[in-house]
Scaffold this motif. Structure first.
Motif, mmCIF file in Angstrom:
data_model
loop_
_atom_site.group_PDB
_atom_site.id
_atom_site.type_symbol
_atom_site.label_atom_id
_atom_site.label_comp_id
_atom_site.label_asym_id
_atom_site.label_seq_id
_atom_site.Cartn_x
_atom_site.Cartn_y
_atom_site.Cartn_z
ATOM 1 N N GLU A 86 10.867 -2.438 7.430
ATOM 2 C CA GLU A 86 11.677 -3.241 6.518
ATOM 3 C C GLU A 86 12.891 -2.441 6.030
ATOM 4 O O GLU A 86 12.877 -1.217 6.025
ATOM 5 C CB GLU A 86 10.833 -3.722 5.327
ATOM 6 N N SER A 88 0.834 -1.212 0.000
ATOM 7 C CA SER A 88 0.000 0.000 0.000
ATOM 8 C C SER A 88 0.862 1.253 0.000
ATOM 9 O O SER A 88 0.556 2.225 -0.701
ATOM 10 C CB SER A 88 -0.898 0.069 1.235
ATOM 11 N N LEU A 125 6.389 -16.637 7.220
ATOM 12 C CA LEU A 125 6.735 -15.830 6.048
ATOM 13 C C LEU A 125 5.827 -14.611 5.927
ATOM 14 O O LEU A 125 4.613 -14.747 5.747
ATOM 15 C CB LEU A 125 6.612 -16.694 4.780
ATOM 16 N N PRO A 137 3.517 -10.506 -2.842
ATOM 17 C CA PRO A 137 3.150 -11.846 -3.333
ATOM 18 C C PRO A 137 4.323 -12.645 -3.901
ATOM 19 O O PRO A 137 4.297 -13.875 -3.876
ATOM 20 C CB PRO A 137 2.111 -11.545 -4.421
ATOM 21 N N GLU A 151 11.250 1.174 13.076
ATOM 22 C CA GLU A 151 9.925 0.779 13.568
ATOM 23 C C GLU A 151 9.289 1.925 14.357
ATOM 24 O O GLU A 151 9.915 2.507 15.243
ATOM 25 C CB GLU A 151 10.037 -0.463 14.464
ATOM 26 N N GLY A 211 -0.170 -3.088 7.536
ATOM 27 C CA GLY A 211 -0.370 -4.460 7.062
ATOM 28 C C GLY A 211 -0.676 -5.457 8.170
ATOM 29 O O GLY A 211 -1.276 -5.121 9.193
ATOM 30 N N ASP A 244 -4.595 -6.817 -4.395
ATOM 31 C CA ASP A 244 -5.338 -5.931 -5.301
ATOM 32 C C ASP A 244 -6.004 -4.806 -4.496
ATOM 33 O O ASP A 244 -5.931 -3.623 -4.870
ATOM 34 C CB ASP A 244 -6.375 -6.777 -6.057
HETATM 35 P P1 FDA Z 1 2.141 -5.004 3.820
HETATM 36 O O1 FDA Z 1 2.297 -6.182 4.711
HETATM 37 O O2 FDA Z 1 2.445 -5.150 2.399
HETATM 38 O O3 FDA Z 1 3.076 -3.837 4.372
HETATM 39 C C1 FDA Z 1 3.080 -3.441 5.724
HETATM 40 C C2 FDA Z 1 4.389 -2.748 5.979
HETATM 41 O O4 FDA Z 1 4.333 -2.052 7.222
HETATM 42 C C3 FDA Z 1 5.582 -3.697 6.092
HETATM 43 O O5 FDA Z 1 6.655 -3.157 5.372
HETATM 44 C C4 FDA Z 1 5.890 -3.693 7.595
HETATM 45 O O6 FDA Z 1 7.236 -3.971 7.903
HETATM 46 C C5 FDA Z 1 5.531 -2.274 7.942
HETATM 47 N N1 FDA Z 1 5.242 -2.022 9.345
HETATM 48 C C6 FDA Z 1 4.347 -2.671 10.118
HETATM 49 N N2 FDA Z 1 4.336 -2.120 11.361
HETATM 50 C C7 FDA Z 1 5.226 -1.114 11.337
HETATM 51 C C8 FDA Z 1 5.676 -0.176 12.316
HETATM 52 N N3 FDA Z 1 5.172 -0.168 13.552
HETATM 53 N N4 FDA Z 1 6.636 0.718 11.970
HETATM 54 C C9 FDA Z 1 7.137 0.722 10.697
HETATM 55 N N5 FDA Z 1 6.744 -0.134 9.729
HETATM 56 C C10 FDA Z 1 5.808 -1.032 10.068
HETATM 57 N N6 FDA Z 1 -2.270 -11.288 -1.888
HETATM 58 C C11 FDA Z 1 -2.784 -11.584 -3.112
HETATM 59 O O7 FDA Z 1 -3.836 -11.056 -3.469
HETATM 60 N N7 FDA Z 1 -2.142 -12.457 -3.933
HETATM 61 C C12 FDA Z 1 -1.001 -13.079 -3.581
HETATM 62 O O8 FDA Z 1 -0.472 -13.885 -4.339
HETATM 63 C C13 FDA Z 1 -0.450 -12.795 -2.294
HETATM 64 N N8 FDA Z 1 0.691 -13.395 -1.889
HETATM 65 C C14 FDA Z 1 1.200 -13.138 -0.641
HETATM 66 C C15 FDA Z 1 2.366 -13.777 -0.236
HETATM 67 C C16 FDA Z 1 2.871 -13.568 1.031
HETATM 68 C C17 FDA Z 1 4.130 -14.265 1.460
HETATM 69 C C18 FDA Z 1 2.208 -12.686 1.917
HETATM 70 C C19 FDA Z 1 2.746 -12.453 3.307
HETATM 71 C C20 FDA Z 1 1.048 -12.040 1.518
HETATM 72 C C21 FDA Z 1 0.541 -12.251 0.233
HETATM 73 N N9 FDA Z 1 -0.613 -11.617 -0.220
HETATM 74 C C22 FDA Z 1 -1.111 -11.884 -1.463
HETATM 75 C C23 FDA Z 1 -1.273 -10.608 0.619
HETATM 76 C C24 FDA Z 1 -0.782 -9.195 0.266
HETATM 77 O O9 FDA Z 1 0.609 -9.210 0.100
HETATM 78 C C25 FDA Z 1 -1.193 -8.230 1.353
HETATM 79 O O10 FDA Z 1 -2.596 -8.187 1.411
HETATM 80 C C26 FDA Z 1 -0.626 -6.839 1.086
HETATM 81 O O11 FDA Z 1 0.774 -6.863 1.092
HETATM 82 C C27 FDA Z 1 -1.123 -5.864 2.127
HETATM 83 O O12 FDA Z 1 -0.539 -4.633 1.889
HETATM 84 P P2 FDA Z 1 -0.286 -3.631 3.114
HETATM 85 O O13 FDA Z 1 0.465 -2.478 2.564
HETATM 86 O O14 FDA Z 1 -1.534 -3.447 3.863
HETATM 87 O O15 FDA Z 1 0.686 -4.450 4.083
#
Ligand code: FDA
Ligand code: NAD
Length: 433
Positions: A40, A16, A145, A48, A94, A123, A316
């Motif tokens: 990160e 996002s 993971l 994904p 963080e 996330g 998506d």
């Molecule tokens: P996302 O998890 O991408 O990002 C969150 C970020 O915030 C991370 O960088 C994290 O480190 C950071 N963060 C959290 N807390 C924090 C803090 N306190 N301070 C600083 N940073 C912080 N979906 C799909 O439709 N098809 C697919 O094939 C896949 N495949 C898939 C594989 C794997 C391994 C995973 C884990 C997930 C998927 N998904 C998926 C799901 C999809 O990836 C997921 O829905 C989105 O990444 C969500 O996007 P966000 O930005 O909300 O969170």
């Protein structure tokens, strides 16, 4: 301790965040106005890939190849892009406190950041087996993971346990994708999950039976109807077996756990309204606070098409919600209005040489089509029918045009003559809509 101020801060540096940054640039953000603070160590990437091409034994995907926004066919935003646009990318950082009243974020190093408008994009994190009270769940050789560093540790384990046994705990998205990619890496894989069939959140028993049969044909063993209850460890504390609740034991050199995700909302507890486990937002991703937006996995938003608040943990939506939020922020500044978010759920997965897509809602009666065990091509699917209308469509092996057509069906929710007629029409029904 340092402090800095930005007009806009995105907390979280995942999918996002990356799509939001691109939209801020599209909408005209000035140099120095926007910062992304991410736990990160790398710039936003297409998550994904981590459970798919990143783990391939050959021609594996590596950064910078899969930075956002390549997953949706867009420009690849390498770290230099953020520098060129004057966006501060604050990595390996963080945020441990978000004070909404004073508009201040505090990091684990004690630095503070002030914002005018905050986009929360933290996330999800994985649910751990220790959350279910399973003893030994943090032992060596047990992997989860979510982020690239976990994928890197898993790759090291795969390399060091060549031809070994892998046990995959969980039969959802991670379970199915990891079981496939570990098999491709020549590990002997056993999956274990509590339900009677895999991916019960979405699959019918009929759809699941195809994938289970396919996985068996690839050498994956499947143990259903039980859960991991503990682990056997060697003298170094490394896992050697998974103990199951039903008394069995599965030999394991590597254990991968995919038992669900939990949205990371704790920074905002007691400060923002929540609903259904996420942060409650409106159709513009604005939270209960005027200057705080929440997008992606953590947002519980009005799913207009079904008239209810929902949270979605898929890529998506994470992309589209980020774009919507940034457009709403800019529109508000300029006194314009934009349409409310009107999201059609879209989920997909790829494993081995299989690839499916699903659009819509998996509620109501189900109709299967196209299953032919003897056929060389694996094209089949299913409809979900509610109140005489098709509300959801699943398709394995669809072409780009067919996938576009099933999305249209799910969006338009066409009426059917009868379940029998739909059953006999099968996939041909989509071309009538
Ligand atoms: P996302 O998890 O991408 O990002 C969150 C970020 O915030 C991370 O960088 C994290 O480190 C950071 N963060 C959290 N807390 C924090 C803090 N306190 N301070 C600083 N940073 C912080 N979906 C799909 O439709 N098809 C697919 O094939 C896949 N495949 C898939 C594989 C794997 C391994 C995973 C884990 C997930 C998927 N998904 C998926 C799901 C999809 O990836 C997921 O829905 C989105 O990444 C969500 O996007 P966000 O930005 O909300 O969170
Ligand atoms: P999931 O919700 O898809 O699956 C969880 C699975 O855990 C359940 O199906 C069940 O089989 C199993 N389970 C629950 N309790 C258990 C227990 N005690 N012991 C053993 N098994 C148990 O979650 P996930 O697969 O962990 O995925 C994590 C997140 O990553 C989700 O947000 C998911 O949407 C996302 N993801 C999505 C994709 C995709 O969309 N293609 C791919 C990978 C990950």
């Amino acid at each position: 301790m340092a402090s800095a101020a930005y007009k806009y801060i995105i907390v979280g540096g995942g999918v996002s965040a990356g799509y939001a940054a691109r939209e801020f640039v599209n909408q005209g953000v000035k140099s120095g106005e926007l910062a992304i603070i991410s736990k990160e160590a790398v710039a936003p990437y297409e998550r994904p890939a981590l459970s798919k091409a990143y783990l391939f034994p050959e021609n594996a995907a590596r950064l910078p190849g899969f930075h956002v926004c390549v997953g949706s066919g867009g420009e690849r935003l390498a770290p230099e892009w953020y520098a060129e646009k004057g966006i501060e990318l604050i990595l390996d950082t963080e945020v441990v406190k978000a004070d909404i009243a004073t508009k201040t974020l505090t990091t684990s190093a004690g630095n503070s950041f002030k914002y005018d408008v905050l986009v929360a994009a933290t996330g999800s994190t994985f649910i751990k087996l220790s959350d279910f009270g399973v003893a030994g769940a943090d032992s060596k050789g047990i992997y989860y993971l979510r982020e690239i560093r976990e994928a890197d540790s898993l790759i090291e384990a795969i390399k060091s346990k060549k031809d070994g046994h892998a046990v995959v705990v969980g039969g959802g998205y991670i379970g199915l994708e990891l079981a496939a990619v570990l098999t491709m890496n020549k590990l002997q894989v056993t999956m274990v999950y509590p339900e009677p069939w895999c991916m019960p959140r979405l699959f019918t028993s009929d759809i699941a039976s195809f994938y289970e049969g396919y996985y068996l044909s690839k050498g994956v063993k499947i143990v259903k109807g039980t859960v991991a209850s503990g682990f056997e460890l060697d003298a170094e504390g490394h896992v050697t077996a998974v103990k199951l609740k039903d008394g069995r034991e599965l030999a394991a050199d590597i254990v991968i756990v995919g038992v669900g995700a939990r949205p990371l909302t704790t920074l905002f507890k007691g400060q923002l309204e929540e609903e259904k486990g996420g942060i409650k937002v409106d159709g513009f991703f604005k939270t209960s606070n005027e200057d705080v937006y929440a997008v992606g996995d953590i947002a519980t938003f009005p799913m207009k098409i079904y008239g209810e608040q929902r949270r979605v943990e898929h890529v998506d939506h994470s992309r589209k919600s980020a774009i919507q939020a940034v457009q709403a922020i800019k529109a508000k500044e300029e006194g314009r209005s934009i349409p409310e978010y009107d999201y059609l759920p879209f989920f997909y997965s790829r494993a081995f040489d299989l690839s499916w897509q699903f659009y819509g809602d998996n509620v109501g009666e189900t109709v299967s089509f196209g299953r032919d065990e003897a056929a060389a091509t694996k094209k089949f699917g299913g409809y979900w029918v509610k109140d005489g209308k098709v509300v959801g469509v699943f398709l394995e092996g669809g072409s780009a045009e067919e996938n576009k057509a099933i999305a249209k069906v799910a969006r338009l929710k066409p009426s059917i003559d009868s379940i029998e007629a739909l059953t006999s029409e099968g996939l041909a029904f989509i071309s009538k809509v």
